[in-house]
Write a protein that holds these residues in place. Structure first.
Motif, PDB file in Angstrom:
ATOM      1  N   ARG A 107       0.846  -1.195   0.000  1.00 50.77           N
ATOM      2  CA  ARG A 107       0.000   0.000   0.000  1.00 50.77           C
ATOM      3  C   ARG A 107       0.884   1.248   0.000  1.00 50.77           C
ATOM      4  NH1 ARG A 107      -5.500  -1.382   3.432  1.00 50.77           N
ATOM      5  NH2 ARG A 107      -6.123  -3.000   1.968  1.00 50.77           N
ATOM      6  N   ASP A 249      -4.002  -2.786   8.399  1.00 48.55           N
ATOM      7  CA  ASP A 249      -5.300  -2.247   7.994  1.00 48.55           C
ATOM      8  C   ASP A 249      -5.454  -0.826   8.533  1.00 48.55           C
ATOM      9  OD1 ASP A 249      -7.995  -2.255   7.021  1.00 48.55           O
ATOM     10  OD2 ASP A 249      -8.671  -2.656   9.067  1.00 48.55           O
ATOM     11  N   ASP A 253      -4.841   3.104   6.429  1.00 47.04           N
ATOM     12  CA  ASP A 253      -5.863   4.151   6.303  1.00 47.04           C
ATOM     13  C   ASP A 253      -5.308   5.483   6.792  1.00 47.04           C
ATOM     14  OD1 ASP A 253      -7.796   2.421   5.338  1.00 47.04           O
ATOM     15  OD2 ASP A 253      -9.375   3.216   6.635  1.00 47.04           O
TER      16      ASP A 253
HETATM   17 MG    MG Z   1      -9.042  -1.220   5.637  1.00 50.04          MG
END
Ligand code: MG
Ligand code: IPM
Length: 367
Positions: A107, A249, A253
């Motif tokens: 990411r 996770d 963000d």
């Molecule tokens: Mg997420």
């Protein structure tokens, strides 16, 4: 000519709108490069639940296992909130990740020059930001057993999840992290909660051992709560952040928002390389945003940038990926923005207008 197969899974909410724009981009690359695309489209998440009675049909999974790459939109929506857990939209995505063993989730949180002022942080903290969050995606508390809601021996009801990591699961993730860092700024932050969790102590031990194989990459251990704070305090200290499924996770963000909008960030989920082939799923980091779905307000760029990652990691087309990213930068520099990244005093464009602007930029740069 190189023929490649892609499975498109638009999913729910703004997923289909974003994928519709991506299809135009894929067509452009089919017409202007030596890549030829064999596209299949199917449902996942709530859309699949409505059509097949399950968020990921076996036939879809079969196709997913055969294609060269998968590009997904997003899953989820309030209309499925009361559906049984294993039939909820998110379960379709989790099954896909697990079944294809897509353990390495990349990411990148890159602050594109034109958007530095859109960040909720001061511009000098984020301009030029380039972090890679590497999230473990197929183990940890997302999948650990036992899990469930039951009644304990003393009659009290309880909810239970299990955080568990095997040595090989940590090791293969960290190796991807060190290899990524070796080609970037040579720094890995391994992130866990070794101060309270046994799995964190274990994670740290494995990271230290694996790190010895990468002498030219610096390894630093950091607690996850401190990492969250450092991300908003001084994000440029990071290069690669390697962490588990749940922390990844949350931290991704958080990192995404540094860059101006969650609507900008792509991701790649990669499996193990076998016989020269590596399963790969590309998806935006943002969710299905049901509140704006179907209104033409969605920003399709995270999905389109996910396809740039696909060109880079699955099809080995660096220059095509660069071209697509450059086109995105050109569009942003012209102040062509969807609502989420709108510049002061400039009327935002719709999802499909953004797609059109991007195609023009592609034509422009390549001519
Ligand atoms: Mg997420
Ligand atoms: C993500 C999402 C998913 C996750 C959901 C939709 C299951 O938040 O990809 O970050 O928690 O992994």
């Amino acid at each position: 000519m190189k023929n490649v197969s892609i499975l498109l899974l638009p999913g729910d909410g703004i997923g289909p709108e974003a994928i519709a724009e991506l299809k135009r981009v894929i067509d452009w690359f089919g017409a202007h490069t030596d890549l030829s695309f064999d596209i299949t489209e199917d449902d996942i998440g709530g859309a699949a639940y409505e059509r097949y009675g399950t968020p990921l049909a076996d036939s879809t999974l079969d196709t997913a296992k055969k294609v060269d790459a998968i590009v997904m939109g997003a899953v989820g929506g309030p209309q499925w909130d009361n559906v049984e857990r294993h039939l909820r939209p998110e379960a379709g995505l989790l099954t896909l990740r697990k079944e294809l063993d897509l353990f390495a989730n990349l990411r990148p949180a890159t602050c594109r020059a034109a958007l530095a002022s859109a960040s909720s942080l001061k511009e000098d903290l984020v301009s030029g930001l380039d972090i890679m969050i590497l999230r473990e995606l197929t183990a940890g508390v997302y999948f650990g057993e036992p899990r469930g809601i039951d009644t304990a021996a003393d009659g009290r009801r309880r909810g239970l999840d299990t955080q568990v990591y095997f040595e090989d699961e940590i090791e293969r993730l960290l190796r991807v992290g060190f290899e990524l860092a070796a080609k970037r700024n040579r720094k890995v932050h391994s992130v866990e909660k070794a101060n309270v969790m046994e799995s964190g102590v274990f994670w740290r031990e494995i990271a230290t051992r694996v790190g010895k194989d990468y002498a030219d990459v610096e390894l630093e251990h950091m607690y996850a709560d401190n990492c969250a704070m450092q991300l908003v305090r001084a994000p440029k200290q990071f290069d690669v952040i390697a962490t588990d499924n749940l922390f990844g996770d949350i931290l991704s963000d958080c990192a995404a928002m540094l860059t101006g909008s969650l609507g900008m960030l792509p991701s790649a989920s990669l499996g193990v390389e076998q016989n020269g082939k590596r399963a790969a799923l590309y998806e935006p980091v943002h969710g299905s945003a049901p509140d704006i779905a179907g209104k033409g307000l969605a920003n399709p760029l995270a999905t389109i940038l996910s396809f740039a990652m696909c060109l880079r990691y699955s099809f080995d087309r660096q220059s095509d990926a660069d071209l697509l990213e450059k086109a995105v930068d050109q569009v942003l520099a012209k102040n062509i923005r969807t609502t989420d990244i709108a510049a002061d005093g400039v009327k935002p464009v719709s999802t499909s207008e953004m797609g059109s602007a991007l195609l023009e930029a592609l034509d422009d740069i390549s001519s």
